[in-house]
Motif scaffolding. Structure first.
Motif, PDB file in Angstrom:
ATOM      1  N   THR A   4       6.743 -20.377  28.090  1.00  9.16           N
ATOM      2  CA  THR A   4       6.443 -20.487  29.515  1.00  9.16           C
ATOM      3  C   THR A   4       7.658 -21.039  30.241  1.00  9.16           C
ATOM      4  O   THR A   4       8.265 -22.011  29.809  1.00  9.16           O
ATOM      5  N   VAL A   5       8.014 -20.403  31.343  1.00  8.20           N
ATOM      6  CA  VAL A   5       9.118 -20.835  32.191  1.00  8.20           C
ATOM      7  C   VAL A   5       8.526 -21.552  33.391  1.00  8.20           C
ATOM      8  O   VAL A   5       7.563 -21.082  33.991  1.00  8.20           O
ATOM      9  N   LYS A   6       9.080 -22.721  33.730  1.00  7.81           N
ATOM     10  CA  LYS A   6       8.641 -23.448  34.925  1.00  7.81           C
ATOM     11  C   LYS A   6       9.817 -23.572  35.877  1.00  7.81           C
ATOM     12  O   LYS A   6      10.698 -24.404  35.698  1.00  7.81           O
ATOM     13  N   CYS A  48       2.889 -21.629  39.377  1.00 11.72           N
ATOM     14  CA  CYS A  48       3.992 -21.146  38.542  1.00 11.72           C
ATOM     15  C   CYS A  48       5.143 -22.131  38.448  1.00 11.72           C
ATOM     16  O   CYS A  48       5.915 -22.075  37.489  1.00 11.72           O
ATOM     17  N   GLY A  49       5.306 -22.991  39.437  1.00 15.93           N
ATOM     18  CA  GLY A  49       6.435 -23.912  39.453  1.00 15.93           C
ATOM     19  C   GLY A  49       6.396 -24.795  40.684  1.00 15.93           C
ATOM     20  O   GLY A  49       5.482 -24.715  41.491  1.00 15.93           O
ATOM     21  N   TRP A 112      13.413 -28.195  36.031  1.00 13.13           N
ATOM     22  CA  TRP A 112      13.041 -26.790  35.940  1.00 13.13           C
ATOM     23  C   TRP A 112      14.003 -26.065  35.010  1.00 13.13           C
ATOM     24  O   TRP A 112      15.097 -26.526  34.741  1.00 13.13           O
ATOM     25  N   GLU A 157       4.861 -14.594  38.627  1.00 11.26           N
ATOM     26  CA  GLU A 157       3.907 -14.812  37.533  1.00 11.26           C
ATOM     27  C   GLU A 157       4.395 -14.168  36.241  1.00 11.26           C
ATOM     28  O   GLU A 157       4.242 -14.742  35.160  1.00 11.26           O
ATOM     29  N   THR A 160       7.105 -16.331  34.738  1.00 13.40           N
ATOM     30  CA  THR A 160       6.616 -17.588  34.188  1.00 13.40           C
ATOM     31  C   THR A 160       5.497 -17.412  33.171  1.00 13.40           C
ATOM     32  O   THR A 160       4.974 -18.408  32.652  1.00 13.40           O
ATOM     33  N   ASP A 162       2.527 -16.624  33.767  1.00  6.50           N
ATOM     34  CA  ASP A 162       1.353 -17.272  34.358  1.00  6.50           C
ATOM     35  C   ASP A 162       0.670 -16.242  35.252  1.00  6.50           C
ATOM     36  O   ASP A 162       1.228 -15.832  36.267  1.00  6.50           O
TER      37      ASP A 162
END
Length: 166
Positions: A4-6, A48-49, A112, A157, A160, A162
């Motif tokens: 998962t990328v934030k 998502c962030g 991040w 999305e 991320t 998500d």
């Protein structure tokens, strides 16, 4: 399964969220009002962030947006200080964004692992910067008349991992 990328989500107001500005009553600041659809899209982005405003609107005006959005985490604010020569650049806010990101990293406040920048004024200089930035960068450029759309949010999305169904 992908990691998962934030990201930090740099979000413009005019040309992206397209709020209706209503004058404040009896000395109150201008109130920025968003459509229900836009509120829903921004809330999905916030899942998502971390949101960071990249706007020339004053802080009291973006505060009215925040009260309407009711996000779990208060958005950050990129200090946009425009020089006369910035106006002639393809992406007038790029210098401010680069400086803000570098300052956050220097202070150890950059938690991040990617950058998303959603703005209706992103030129070739922003694409070059994104290509050379040390973290993944997603640039989303809404058409000013339409603003933020489902497609822009879905792109974030996907980046991320998500989605509304998760």
């Amino acid at each position: 399964m992908a990691a998962t990328v934030k990201p930090i989500i740099l979000l413009d107001v005019d040309g992206v969220l397209n709020p209706v500005a209503r004058p404040g009553r009896e000395g109150d600041p201008t109130e920025l009002v968003l459509s229900d659809g836009t509120v829903s899209l921004v809330r999905r982005l916030a899942r998502c962030g971390r949101i960071a405003w990249v706007s020339t609107w004053p802080a009291d005006a973006t505060a009215s947006l925040e009260s309407r959005l009711q996000l779990d985490e208060e958005p950050l604010r990129v200090t946009v200080s425009m020089r006369a020569e910035d106006i002639e650049e393809p992406t007038p806010k790029l210098r401010s964004v680069r400086r803000w990101l570098a300052t956050k990293e220097l202070l150890g406040e950059a938690d991040w692992d990617a950058v998303v920048w959603i703005d209706d004024v992103l030129g070739s200089d922003a694409r070059e910067w994104a290509h050379n930035h040390h973290q993944p960068v997603l640039l989303e450029k809404p058409a000013p008349a339409q603003g933020l759309s489902e497609l822009h949010v879905v792109a974030v999305e996907v980046l991320t991992n998500d989605s509304p169904d998760d």
